[in-house]
Design a protein around this motif. Structure first.
Motif, PDB file in Angstrom:
ATOM      1  N   ILE A   1     -16.207 -18.023  -8.946  1.00 50.17           N
ATOM      2  CA  ILE A   1     -15.938 -16.718  -8.536  1.00 50.17           C
ATOM      3  C   ILE A   1     -17.152 -16.460  -7.419  1.00 50.17           C
ATOM      4  N   MET A   2     -17.407 -15.891  -6.922  1.00 50.85           N
ATOM      5  CA  MET A   2     -18.499 -15.654  -5.779  1.00 50.85           C
ATOM      6  C   MET A   2     -18.228 -14.373  -5.543  1.00 50.85           C
ATOM      7  N   ILE A   3     -19.392 -13.091  -5.414  1.00 56.42           N
ATOM      8  CA  ILE A   3     -19.186 -12.275  -4.874  1.00 56.42           C
ATOM      9  C   ILE A   3     -19.634 -11.815  -3.663  1.00 56.42           C
ATOM     10  N   GLU A   4     -18.689 -11.691  -2.960  1.00 59.13           N
ATOM     11  CA  GLU A   4     -18.912 -11.217  -1.543  1.00 59.13           C
ATOM     12  C   GLU A   4     -18.952 -10.046  -0.644  1.00 59.13           C
TER      13      GLU A   4
ATOM     14  N   CYS B   1     -15.845  -9.504  -5.244  1.00 56.96           N
ATOM     15  CA  CYS B   1     -15.715 -10.338  -6.549  1.00 56.96           C
ATOM     16  C   CYS B   1     -13.988 -11.869  -6.352  1.00 56.96           C
ATOM     17  N   LYS B   2     -14.477 -12.953  -5.397  1.00 62.69           N
ATOM     18  CA  LYS B   2     -12.920 -13.367  -4.918  1.00 62.69           C
ATOM     19  C   LYS B   2     -13.117 -14.475  -5.524  1.00 62.69           C
TER      20      LYS B   2
ATOM     21  N   LYS C   1     -13.703 -18.969  -5.182  1.00 63.75           N
ATOM     22  CA  LYS C   1     -14.833 -19.935  -5.179  1.00 63.75           C
ATOM     23  C   LYS C   1     -14.624 -19.678  -3.246  1.00 63.75           C
TER      24      LYS C   1
ATOM     25  N   SER D   1     -12.439  -7.172 -10.663  1.00 62.62           N
ATOM     26  CA  SER D   1     -13.626  -6.199 -10.688  1.00 62.62           C
ATOM     27  C   SER D   1     -14.963  -6.935 -10.921  1.00 62.62           C
ATOM     28  N   CYS D   2     -16.077  -6.319 -10.022  1.00 65.40           N
ATOM     29  CA  CYS D   2     -17.211  -6.500 -10.395  1.00 65.40           C
ATOM     30  C   CYS D   2     -17.960  -4.851 -10.496  1.00 65.40           C
TER      31      CYS D   2
END
Length: 97
Positions: A2-5, A9-10, A12, A20-21
């Protein structure tokens, strides 16, 4: 992966939202202040209910003798100030001591 942008939270590869983050203190604050759910109900929603669902209410989910000492302390604005896990204080980033 994953990545947080931009707080989202999405996956990668950016193809989908991964979940959810939001942190628990943020969820507590939102439920109590924005959704206007009484704090006593919010406390049960984030402690007793999950512990019962996970089958660990005998040792978690409420403050009682012989249960794990897992406690959060928040200020009047519901900002997180202290975390105690298994009886040990855990440093809280950005919290005022």
């Amino acid at each position: 992966r994953i990545m947080i942008e931009n707080g989202v939270c999405k996956l990668k590869d950016g193809s989908a939202i991964a979940g959810s983050c939001a942190t628990m203190d943020r969820l507590i604050r939102t439920a109590a202040l924005e959704a206007e759910i009484p704090l006593e109900d919010v406390a049960r929603m984030v402690s007793e209910t999950p512990a019962m669902i996970m089958g660990v209410y005998d040792r978690k989910g409420s403050i009682a003798r012989h249960k794990d000492a897992d406690i959060i302390i928040m200020d009047r604005s519901l900002g997180l100030t202290h975390v105690i896990a298994m009886g040990n204080e855990i440093p809280v980033a950005g919290a005022m001591a």
